[in-house]
Design an enzyme around this catalytic site. Sequence first.
Site, short mmCIF file in Angstrom:
data_model
loop_
_atom_site.label_atom_id
_atom_site.label_comp_id
_atom_site.label_asym_id
_atom_site.label_seq_id
_atom_site.Cartn_x
_atom_site.Cartn_y
_atom_site.Cartn_z
N ASN A 1 47.15 -32.83 -38.69
CA ASN A 1 47.05 -34.18 -39.25
C ASN A 1 47.95 -34.19 -40.49
OD1 ASN A 1 46.29 -36.36 -40.98
ND2 ASN A 1 44.33 -36.54 -39.94
N GLU B 1 47.66 -39.13 -37.63
CA GLU B 1 47.87 -39.94 -38.82
C GLU B 1 49.35 -40.00 -39.22
OE1 GLU B 1 44.93 -40.98 -42.00
OE2 GLU B 1 44.38 -38.88 -41.69
N ASP C 1 42.56 -33.94 -34.75
CA ASP C 1 41.61 -34.09 -35.84
C ASP C 1 40.38 -34.77 -35.25
OD1 ASP C 1 40.10 -34.80 -38.01
OD2 ASP C 1 41.66 -36.00 -39.00
N ASN D 1 37.40 -34.96 -36.74
CA ASN D 1 36.51 -35.49 -37.78
C ASN D 1 35.06 -35.11 -37.53
OD1 ASN D 1 37.76 -36.88 -40.02
ND2 ASN D 1 38.63 -38.29 -38.51
N ASP E 1 39.56 -29.81 -37.52
CA ASP E 1 40.73 -29.88 -36.64
C ASP E 1 40.58 -28.79 -35.58
OD1 ASP E 1 42.75 -31.76 -38.28
OD2 ASP E 1 41.64 -30.46 -39.66
N ASP F 1 46.15 -33.34 -46.56
CA ASP F 1 44.85 -32.73 -46.87
C ASP F 1 44.36 -31.85 -45.73
OD1 ASP F 1 44.67 -35.08 -45.41
OD2 ASP F 1 42.91 -35.86 -46.47
N HIS F 2 45.12 -31.80 -44.63
CA HIS F 2 44.78 -30.95 -43.48
C HIS F 2 45.80 -29.80 -43.36
CE1 HIS F 2 41.97 -33.79 -41.32
NE2 HIS F 2 42.57 -34.62 -42.17
#
Length: 256
Positions: free
Chosen positions: A7, A34, A147, A149, A218, A247-248
């Site tokens: 991501n 994303e 991802d 989530n 992930d 942030d991933h």
Amino acid sequence: MKIATWNVNSLKVRLPHLLQWLEANPVDVLCLQETKLTDDKFPISEIKAAGYEVAFSGQKTYNGVAILSKLPLNDIIKNNPLFPDEQQRILAATIGGTRFICAYVPNGQAVGTDKYAYKLAWLAALREWLADEVSAHAEGGLAILGDYNIAPEDRDVHDPLAWTGQVLCSDKERAALTALTDLGLTDAFRLFEQADKSFSWWDYRQLGYQKNKGLRIDHILLSDALKKRCTACAIDRIPRKWEQPSDHAPVIATLD
């Protein structure tokens, strides 16, 4: 063969990171989430210059998925045909006889909200569609990367007590993920012994990465045909240390 998911949290911002990472990690297939780009803004020329074919499905500001491959991509499908949705979260392609699905599961915002209900409905429809996809690609194998989530277990959460019942860790979300693996899919990361507190996402706030306050959300899920070929799976934390990172972190699986 190496396959990966990442991501990137805006491909426009993170394109230099992506190209730098691919130069050091020339994986065969990479699923991105994303991308946050409309299709007319996708950096096709830069991706091809790096040695990859690419399929993508995007929208302005939010969501967006892409599959990069060193081999041609065939039988491309955008979105889940069983779940009409304006949000661009699913992309599938057959590469070298194997089916790859890139998935960006909705975040859900908070338990009990409309977005949480949307997430659960989205996951239920994904399971329905995946049942046919797994069966249709039993011989060549199927991998669904992305991802999700969802942190599958408490060991995938830096502070399980604080996250109990919260979005990303709620019982209904975890049950929905289990419903996917019950189709005959295996979490590649858990095929191997891993270090404690191994995470793939860290909040930008409150020194989340520096204090390793993360979640493993992930995942690479493999059908039985690919599970038998998987020899390694790891999270690459290095790009999370770069300036203006996603942030991933990328997750990579190796298939013999």
